[in-house]
Design a protein around this motif. Sequence first.
Motif, PDB file in Angstrom:
ATOM      1  N   LYS A 157      45.221  35.435  52.204  1.00  0.00           N
ATOM      2  CA  LYS A 157      43.805  35.911  52.536  1.00  0.00           C
ATOM      3  C   LYS A 157      42.664  36.412  51.581  1.00  0.00           C
ATOM      4  O   LYS A 157      41.852  35.947  51.493  1.00  0.00           O
ATOM      5  N   VAL A 158      43.448  37.218  50.586  1.00  0.00           N
ATOM      6  CA  VAL A 158      42.563  37.708  49.347  1.00  0.00           C
ATOM      7  C   VAL A 158      42.156  36.182  48.605  1.00  0.00           C
ATOM      8  O   VAL A 158      41.134  36.065  48.239  1.00  0.00           O
ATOM      9  N   ARG A 159      43.262  35.375  48.399  1.00  0.00           N
ATOM     10  CA  ARG A 159      42.875  34.167  47.694  1.00  0.00           C
ATOM     11  C   ARG A 159      41.862  33.145  48.333  1.00  0.00           C
ATOM     12  O   ARG A 159      41.157  32.692  47.557  1.00  0.00           O
ATOM     13  N   LEU A 160      42.120  33.204  49.467  1.00  0.00           N
ATOM     14  CA  LEU A 160      41.071  32.392  50.317  1.00  0.00           C
ATOM     15  C   LEU A 160      39.560  32.842  50.069  1.00  0.00           C
ATOM     16  O   LEU A 160      38.726  32.171  50.027  1.00  0.00           O
ATOM     17  N   PHE A 161      39.336  34.255  50.312  1.00  0.00           N
ATOM     18  CA  PHE A 161      38.027  34.911  50.214  1.00  0.00           C
ATOM     19  C   PHE A 161      37.721  34.646  48.705  1.00  0.00           C
ATOM     20  O   PHE A 161      36.502  34.405  48.607  1.00  0.00           O
ATOM     21  N   ARG A 162      38.617  34.758  47.668  1.00  0.00           N
ATOM     22  CA  ARG A 162      37.988  34.659  46.255  1.00  0.00           C
ATOM     23  C   ARG A 162      37.800  33.049  46.204  1.00  0.00           C
ATOM     24  O   ARG A 162      36.898  32.722  45.499  1.00  0.00           O
ATOM     25  N   ALA A 163      38.489  31.982  46.778  1.00  0.00           N
ATOM     26  CA  ALA A 163      38.124  30.864  46.533  1.00  0.00           C
ATOM     27  C   ALA A 163      36.854  30.537  47.405  1.00  0.00           C
ATOM     28  O   ALA A 163      35.892  29.529  46.605  1.00  0.00           O
ATOM     29  N   ARG A 164      36.550  31.018  48.285  1.00  0.00           N
ATOM     30  CA  ARG A 164      35.219  31.142  49.056  1.00  0.00           C
ATOM     31  C   ARG A 164      34.176  31.166  48.102  1.00  0.00           C
ATOM     32  O   ARG A 164      32.972  30.681  48.005  1.00  0.00           O
ATOM     33  N   ARG A 165      34.203  32.594  47.286  1.00  0.00           N
ATOM     34  CA  ARG A 165      33.326  32.987  46.573  1.00  0.00           C
ATOM     35  C   ARG A 165      33.124  32.176  45.363  1.00  0.00           C
ATOM     36  O   ARG A 165      32.056  31.744  44.678  1.00  0.00           O
ATOM     37  N   ARG A 166      34.087  31.580  44.745  1.00  0.00           N
ATOM     38  CA  ARG A 166      34.174  30.595  43.644  1.00  0.00           C
ATOM     39  C   ARG A 166      33.284  29.631  44.179  1.00  0.00           C
ATOM     40  O   ARG A 166      32.572  28.908  43.190  1.00  0.00           O
ATOM     41  N   LEU A 167      33.541  28.765  45.194  1.00  0.00           N
ATOM     42  CA  LEU A 167      32.581  27.618  45.699  1.00  0.00           C
ATOM     43  C   LEU A 167      31.285  28.047  45.608  1.00  0.00           C
ATOM     44  O   LEU A 167      30.435  27.305  45.263  1.00  0.00           O
ATOM     45  N   ALA A 168      30.904  29.430  46.224  1.00  0.00           N
ATOM     46  CA  ALA A 168      29.346  29.655  46.476  1.00  0.00           C
ATOM     47  C   ALA A 168      28.838  30.000  45.163  1.00  0.00           C
ATOM     48  O   ALA A 168      27.712  29.524  44.910  1.00  0.00           O
TER      49      ALA A 168
END
Lengths: 218, 165
Positions: free
Chosen positions: A193-204
């Motif tokens: 979950k944490v890494r998914l959330f960070r991956a989303r932010r990175r894409l943004a």
Amino acid sequence: MDNVPKDVAASATAVALTSRSRAGKADDRDLVRQAQKGVSAAFEELVRRHQQRVIAVVSGILRRREDIEDVAQQVFLKAYVSIQRFDLRSAFSTWLYKITVNECWDYLRKKKVRPLSYEADLSEEQVRHVEQFVSSGADAGNPGERAELREIVDRLLSDLTDEDRTMLVLKEAQGFAVEEIGGMLGLNVNTVKVRLFRARRRLAKNYRRRVGHGRKEK
Amino acid sequence: MSEQNMNGCEKFESLLEDYLSGDLPRQDAERLASHLNACGDCRQALEEARLSSRLVGLFDRAEEPGPSFTRLVMARVSAAELWLQQQKNFWRPLEALAWRLAFSAALVLVFLFAYEIKASNPEVVPQASGVLVQRADTFVTPAYNSPTNTDEVLMAIAERDHERQ
Ligand SMILES: [Zn+2]
């Protein structure tokens, strides 16, 4: 079919397995045990059950239509070959998805499939196009426009690690649960979950940097 | 990876992820809501995550496998088994010859070694068995845990068949 009694016995078992599975009784574990004894029809039933999800994983990671089925078939060949070593401690699907993810990453490494270099800038038109899509909140329009937008997103994703990109696409586009993703990658659910959330932010952030460039940052 | 410091907001990341997926338990919802009210960083993070969802949402679900997918997989399986059977039949006579040669060579070495030791120092017990073991090691098949190409797949089938026998 043939005159070999062993094969007849095997296909009889397979018929039994198939009919039991229709009644919802033969679970994957039964099929795995049969396949480990060399009943190829049991393995065939496992292929039938899991092919859709394996293809979903492969197409999520590779994102190149032409090789997806080929890689997925190779995944099942590997599963067939190593099924003796599967100890049934996890779900068959978890074990199979692990093989799938590794096969895909291997494929990407070997073929060096990075067709859309992230060094190259997006064209003015692409920038306008994706900005319009994001700000409108509406659907992407016709299939051609969607495909164009997908290509841009692929580029924005290309500097994420294989693992982060895999997680994000499998979760967001292929509908895998965080538990399933954790099983594939050997990570606990909270880490996923944490890494998914960070991956989303990175894409943004990539989006802001490459599409939002030239605009004034708030 | 984590280039920015989120000032103790890390513990909300998994809650925010749950929230985005619609899996946030009710007891966490209030906690998150009051944090979001107070924390601009997390509000911005949530906006960014939402933007990503919209972008990645452009990817379609995978299509159904083609109607012949299962058949093609099973054809690959049979082809691999068949190929292997052929290899085995082809190599079997040579394999036997190789073993015979290896055995003879080992035997010759043992004799030479024993003779050498006896000639130089009659007190020392010759380590002949050690030599035999070393020779035999050359023919031990390595274990393949995760095959990475077709050849390795075939090797793994061979190894598995060997185990079954
Ligand atoms: Zn916060």
